[in-house]
Design a protein around this motif. Sequence first.
Motif, PDB file in Angstrom:
ATOM      1  N   LEU A 130       2.377 109.386 -52.754  1.00 38.46           N
ATOM      2  CA  LEU A 130       3.535 109.701 -51.923  1.00 38.46           C
ATOM      3  C   LEU A 130       4.586 108.616 -52.067  1.00 38.46           C
ATOM      4  O   LEU A 130       4.262 107.423 -52.074  1.00 38.46           O
ATOM      5  CB  LEU A 130       3.110 109.832 -50.452  1.00 38.46           C
ATOM      6  CG  LEU A 130       1.978 110.827 -50.175  1.00 38.46           C
ATOM      7  CD1 LEU A 130       1.561 110.757 -48.719  1.00 38.46           C
ATOM      8  CD2 LEU A 130       2.385 112.236 -50.552  1.00 38.46           C
ATOM      9  N   GLU A 131       5.835 109.010 -52.151  1.00 34.35           N
ATOM     10  CA  GLU A 131       6.939 108.070 -52.236  1.00 34.35           C
ATOM     11  C   GLU A 131       7.881 108.288 -51.064  1.00 34.35           C
ATOM     12  O   GLU A 131       7.920 109.368 -50.460  1.00 34.35           O
ATOM     13  CB  GLU A 131       7.694 108.249 -53.552  1.00 34.35           C
ATOM     14  CG  GLU A 131       8.278 109.632 -53.755  1.00 34.35           C
ATOM     15  CD  GLU A 131       8.927 109.820 -55.114  1.00 34.35           C
ATOM     16  OE1 GLU A 131       8.871 108.874 -55.921  1.00 34.35           O
ATOM     17  OE2 GLU A 131       9.487 110.907 -55.365  1.00 34.35           O
ATOM     18  N   GLY A 132       8.626 107.257 -50.737  1.00 31.99           N
ATOM     19  CA  GLY A 132       9.626 107.372 -49.682  1.00 31.99           C
ATOM     20  C   GLY A 132       9.093 107.186 -48.279  1.00 31.99           C
ATOM     21  O   GLY A 132       9.822 107.405 -47.310  1.00 31.99           O
ATOM     22  N   LEU A 133       7.839 106.772 -48.135  1.00 30.29           N
ATOM     23  CA  LEU A 133       7.283 106.560 -46.799  1.00 30.29           C
ATOM     24  C   LEU A 133       7.739 105.237 -46.192  1.00 30.29           C
ATOM     25  O   LEU A 133       7.666 105.055 -44.972  1.00 30.29           O
ATOM     26  CB  LEU A 133       5.750 106.593 -46.839  1.00 30.29           C
ATOM     27  CG  LEU A 133       5.091 107.932 -47.194  1.00 30.29           C
ATOM     28  CD1 LEU A 133       3.583 107.776 -47.225  1.00 30.29           C
ATOM     29  CD2 LEU A 133       5.492 109.015 -46.203  1.00 30.29           C
ATOM     30  N   GLY A 134       8.201 104.325 -47.037  1.00 23.61           N
ATOM     31  CA  GLY A 134       8.601 103.028 -46.525  1.00 23.61           C
ATOM     32  C   GLY A 134       7.404 102.105 -46.337  1.00 23.61           C
ATOM     33  O   GLY A 134       6.273 102.422 -46.690  1.00 23.61           O
ATOM     34  N   THR A 135       7.690 100.950 -45.733  1.00 25.15           N
ATOM     35  CA  THR A 135       6.644  99.966 -45.464  1.00 25.15           C
ATOM     36  C   THR A 135       6.155 100.122 -44.029  1.00 25.15           C
ATOM     37  O   THR A 135       6.959 100.145 -43.094  1.00 25.15           O
ATOM     38  CB  THR A 135       7.172  98.544 -45.678  1.00 25.15           C
ATOM     39  OG1 THR A 135       7.662  98.435 -47.026  1.00 25.15           O
ATOM     40  CG2 THR A 135       6.071  97.515 -45.449  1.00 25.15           C
ATOM     41  N   PHE A 136       4.855 100.244 -43.834  1.00 27.21           N
ATOM     42  CA  PHE A 136       4.299 100.416 -42.496  1.00 27.21           C
ATOM     43  C   PHE A 136       2.829 100.033 -42.517  1.00 27.21           C
ATOM     44  O   PHE A 136       2.219  99.894 -43.582  1.00 27.21           O
ATOM     45  CB  PHE A 136       4.474 101.863 -42.003  1.00 27.21           C
ATOM     46  CG  PHE A 136       3.768 102.889 -42.849  1.00 27.21           C
ATOM     47  CD1 PHE A 136       2.579 103.461 -42.436  1.00 27.21           C
ATOM     48  CD2 PHE A 136       4.303 103.293 -44.074  1.00 27.21           C
ATOM     49  CE1 PHE A 136       1.927 104.408 -43.208  1.00 27.21           C
ATOM     50  CE2 PHE A 136       3.654 104.240 -44.857  1.00 27.21           C
ATOM     51  CZ  PHE A 136       2.465 104.799 -44.419  1.00 27.21           C
ATOM     52  N   ASP A 137       2.265  99.850 -41.330  1.00 27.93           N
ATOM     53  CA  ASP A 137       0.853  99.510 -41.199  1.00 27.93           C
ATOM     54  C   ASP A 137       0.024 100.747 -41.513  1.00 27.93           C
ATOM     55  O   ASP A 137       0.142 101.780 -40.838  1.00 27.93           O
ATOM     56  CB  ASP A 137       0.577  99.013 -39.776  1.00 27.93           C
ATOM     57  CG  ASP A 137      -0.878  98.593 -39.580  1.00 27.93           C
ATOM     58  OD1 ASP A 137      -1.619  98.530 -40.585  1.00 27.93           O
ATOM     59  OD2 ASP A 137      -1.264  98.361 -38.419  1.00 27.93           O
ATOM     60  N   ALA A 156       0.536 100.997 -53.231  1.00 26.49           N
ATOM     61  CA  ALA A 156       0.605 100.630 -54.646  1.00 26.49           C
ATOM     62  C   ALA A 156       1.701  99.599 -54.863  1.00 26.49           C
ATOM     63  O   ALA A 156       2.595  99.419 -54.017  1.00 26.49           O
ATOM     64  CB  ALA A 156       0.856 101.873 -55.503  1.00 26.49           C
ATOM     65  N   ASP A 157       1.660  98.926 -56.008  1.00 26.62           N
ATOM     66  CA  ASP A 157       2.631  97.871 -56.291  1.00 26.62           C
ATOM     67  C   ASP A 157       4.046  98.401 -56.428  1.00 26.62           C
ATOM     68  O   ASP A 157       5.012  97.652 -56.210  1.00 26.62           O
ATOM     69  CB  ASP A 157       2.228  97.135 -57.587  1.00 26.62           C
ATOM     70  CG  ASP A 157       0.899  96.393 -57.430  1.00 26.62           C
ATOM     71  OD1 ASP A 157       0.548  96.076 -56.271  1.00 26.62           O
ATOM     72  OD2 ASP A 157       0.235  96.154 -58.451  1.00 26.62           O
ATOM     73  N   ASP A 158       4.203  99.671 -56.794  1.00 24.96           N
ATOM     74  CA  ASP A 158       5.546 100.227 -56.985  1.00 24.96           C
ATOM     75  C   ASP A 158       6.150 100.782 -55.705  1.00 24.96           C
ATOM     76  O   ASP A 158       7.190 101.452 -55.733  1.00 24.96           O
ATOM     77  CB  ASP A 158       5.518 101.321 -58.055  1.00 24.96           C
ATOM     78  CG  ASP A 158       4.564 102.461 -57.694  1.00 24.96           C
ATOM     79  OD1 ASP A 158       3.931 102.398 -56.626  1.00 24.96           O
ATOM     80  OD2 ASP A 158       4.446 103.413 -58.503  1.00 24.96           O
ATOM     81  N   GLY A 159       5.501 100.549 -54.564  1.00 24.46           N
ATOM     82  CA  GLY A 159       6.037 101.002 -53.288  1.00 24.46           C
ATOM     83  C   GLY A 159       5.570 102.370 -52.853  1.00 24.46           C
ATOM     84  O   GLY A 159       5.884 102.804 -51.744  1.00 24.46           O
ATOM     85  N   THR A 160       4.818 103.045 -53.699  1.00 23.70           N
ATOM     86  CA  THR A 160       4.266 104.337 -53.304  1.00 23.70           C
ATOM     87  C   THR A 160       2.981 104.121 -52.511  1.00 23.70           C
ATOM     88  O   THR A 160       2.437 103.023 -52.448  1.00 23.70           O
ATOM     89  CB  THR A 160       3.974 105.216 -54.533  1.00 23.70           C
ATOM     90  OG1 THR A 160       3.031 104.537 -55.376  1.00 23.70           O
ATOM     91  CG2 THR A 160       5.258 105.488 -55.311  1.00 23.70           C
ATOM     92  N   VAL A 161       2.491 105.207 -51.910  1.00 21.95           N
ATOM     93  CA  VAL A 161       1.257 105.167 -51.136  1.00 21.95           C
ATOM     94  C   VAL A 161       0.308 106.204 -51.705  1.00 21.95           C
ATOM     95  O   VAL A 161       0.681 107.373 -51.891  1.00 21.95           O
ATOM     96  CB  VAL A 161       1.528 105.448 -49.638  1.00 21.95           C
ATOM     97  CG1 VAL A 161       0.213 105.565 -48.869  1.00 21.95           C
ATOM     98  CG2 VAL A 161       2.389 104.358 -49.034  1.00 21.95           C
ATOM     99  N   VAL A 162      -0.919 105.778 -51.999  1.00 21.69           N
ATOM    100  CA  VAL A 162      -1.939 106.680 -52.522  1.00 21.69           C
ATOM    101  C   VAL A 162      -2.771 107.190 -51.353  1.00 21.69           C
ATOM    102  O   VAL A 162      -3.310 106.397 -50.576  1.00 21.69           O
ATOM    103  CB  VAL A 162      -2.836 105.971 -53.548  1.00 21.69           C
ATOM    104  CG1 VAL A 162      -3.889 106.939 -54.085  1.00 21.69           C
ATOM    105  CG2 VAL A 162      -2.003 105.398 -54.685  1.00 21.69           C
ATOM    106  N   ALA A 163      -2.854 108.503 -51.213  1.00 23.82           N
ATOM    107  CA  ALA A 163      -3.600 109.129 -50.120  1.00 23.82           C
ATOM    108  C   ALA A 163      -4.773 109.907 -50.678  1.00 23.82           C
ATOM    109  O   ALA A 163      -4.589 110.794 -51.527  1.00 23.82           O
ATOM    110  CB  ALA A 163      -2.689 110.056 -49.314  1.00 23.82           C
TER     111      ALA A 163
END
Length: 290
Positions: free
Chosen positions: A183-190, A215-222
């Motif tokens: 997922l991309e665009g989620l931003g930084t969060f806990d 991930a290092d590129d700012g995406t989040v793996v779910a």
Amino acid sequence: MTGVSDDFRARLRQPATTLAHAWRVTRTDGEVFGFTDHDEDLAFAGTVFCARTGWTAGEAEAGLGLAAGTHAVDGALSSEAIREEDIAAGLFDGARVEIFRVDWRKPDDHLLIDVADFGEITRNDVGMTVELRGLAARLDRRHGRFYRRRCDAALGDARCRVDLAPWTRVGRIASLAERRLVLEGLGTFDLDPYRDGRLAVGTVPERTVAGLRAADDGTVVADIVEALAPSWAVGDEARVTAGCDRSFATCRERFANGLNFRGFPHIPGADAALAVAKSDGLHDGSAVVP
């Protein structure tokens, strides 16, 4: 067989019969649907039973006494039959199903062979399998509430009252594979509150999030517990909602919702129930340690 004409009895004794199954589904809101495994629509008992909906009879189980019998039926998910979004919305929960055997050459000759309720619905790539629970299964249903330590409300429902808007992150699917989304665009969060949370894409029923990692590129793996929906595609909007383990500590500390907690966290533990007279030891409500 009560209610069966002599002519119908005679045809039933023939080596080859012209029988079909038919199901009349009545939802709790009063909507009525008819389905048949015959290749043409049938009309009887004030209902049109639609063909070509993929409905076919599956396994059936019955027992003596008050044991609840079950049937299984396979069907398609389509706008002409039962839609996936209607199932997700709970519109078919507790629906009443009448099961008929009917002579398709003369539909007025039909026999009601059983009445059941919609049970568990299992989705697959091409349709669904519905468990039809006999009326005796109603005796096994829970009535009222269980007294237990953990909450029995669903996060964000009318009993829980938590506002899920601050706990929902919206992004888009960057890539997807079996039981995994990037997922991309989620931003930084806990990420911790969102593990064991829910993921929604469009109107497809939500999936359970097994784990999240940045991930290092700012995406989040779910990682997802259930299989991904075939309709999901790269670029679709995805919404991730925080999860809850239903404990009083999580309710109070994460969501500041202790006043609406729907469990009984102060029920005495096993040591209080199994207490014996002794000169030492502490009965504090915790579990008995062997």
